[in-house]
Design a protein around this motif. Structure first.
Motif, short mmCIF file in Angstrom:
data_model
loop_
_atom_site.label_atom_id
_atom_site.label_comp_id
_atom_site.label_asym_id
_atom_site.label_seq_id
_atom_site.Cartn_x
_atom_site.Cartn_y
_atom_site.Cartn_z
N GLU A 1 4.91 6.72 1.53
CA GLU A 1 6.16 6.90 0.79
C GLU A 1 6.06 8.08 -0.18
OE1 GLU A 1 6.39 3.16 -1.23
OE2 GLU A 1 7.06 2.08 0.55
N LYS A 2 7.17 8.70 -0.46
CA LYS A 2 7.22 9.75 -1.49
C LYS A 2 6.73 9.13 -2.79
CE LYS A 2 9.23 13.15 0.75
NZ LYS A 2 8.64 14.41 1.00
N GLY B 1 2.75 18.24 1.06
CA GLY B 1 2.56 16.89 1.62
C GLY B 1 3.21 16.70 2.98
N GLY B 2 3.31 17.76 3.77
CA GLY B 2 3.94 17.68 5.08
C GLY B 2 3.32 16.63 5.99
N ALA B 3 2.01 16.47 5.95
CA ALA B 3 1.34 15.43 6.75
C ALA B 3 1.37 14.09 6.00
CB ALA B 3 -0.10 15.84 7.04
N TYR C 1 0.80 -1.23 0.00
CA TYR C 1 0.00 0.00 0.00
C TYR C 1 0.83 1.28 0.00
CZ TYR C 1 -4.65 -2.09 0.68
OH TYR C 1 -5.84 -2.75 0.52
N GLY C 2 2.12 1.17 0.21
CA GLY C 2 2.97 2.36 0.19
C GLY C 2 2.97 3.16 1.48
#
Length: 178
Positions: free
Chosen positions: A136-137, A128-130, A29-30
């Motif tokens: 994952e990036k 995308g701080g949260a 799922y990453g």
């Protein structure tokens, strides 16, 4: 590697068994977080500028719904979240639901909420701080994180799968009864 995955699956099964659910997020799922871990704290704002800090919600069952206006699967899932979860639990003081919109400006997030439509609060997540504390990036949105009253992750989803969504609803209901 196999032993590590087996242990993780066993831990997941134990945790889910404690609340009566027999499923966990898939290994692919990453996510960089796992069921049973403390949810990473973050602070962000609503489009109107109100600050929200996840750790301030300790003592509540929390659902984080990571989303974005450009995400087709998010658009499919959000009406279900609105009708099946938000409408059912929004009056419960022990429940909090936030959509966390990945890297979009306030105006776009507000328009997105009206378009779907959803009434649960959406949060801004600049750069995308949260999101990247959980995934994952490069990982995609359309994911939900259910956090118990102690701040631990108890359920993770990815994409919109009806069976998984139904299990998530059961998890939320059980956590709110505790």
């Amino acid at each position: 590697m196999f032993q590590k995955l087996s242990k993780l699956k066993a831990i997941c099964a134990i945790i889910m068994g404690l609340i009566g659910i027999q499923a966990c997020a898939q290994d692919d799922y990453g996510y960089i977080v796992k069921v049973g871990e403390q949810a990473p704290d973050f602070e962000t704002t609503t489009p109107e500028g109100t600050t929200m800090k996840l750790s301030d919600l300790k003592g509540k069952v929390v659902m984080l719904q990571f989303t974005a206006s450009w995400c087709g699967v998010c658009r499919k899932e959000m009406p279900h979240i609105e009708a099946d979860i938000w409408d059912k639990h929004k009056a419960n003081p022990d429940f909090a639901l936030y959509g966390v919109d990945l890297d979009e400006p306030a105006e776009k997030v507000e328009a997105f909420a009206r378009q779907i439509p959803v009434s649960y609060p959406l949060l801004l997540d600049p750069q995308g701080g949260a999101f990247y504390k959980y995934a994952e990036k490069g990982a995609g949105v359309t994911r939900n994180v259910i956090i118990d009253k102690e701040g631990k992750i108890v359920f993770l989803t990815r994409l919109f799968k009806q069976e998984e969504f139904d299990q998530m609803k059961i998890v939320i209901d059980k956590l709110l009864k505790e």
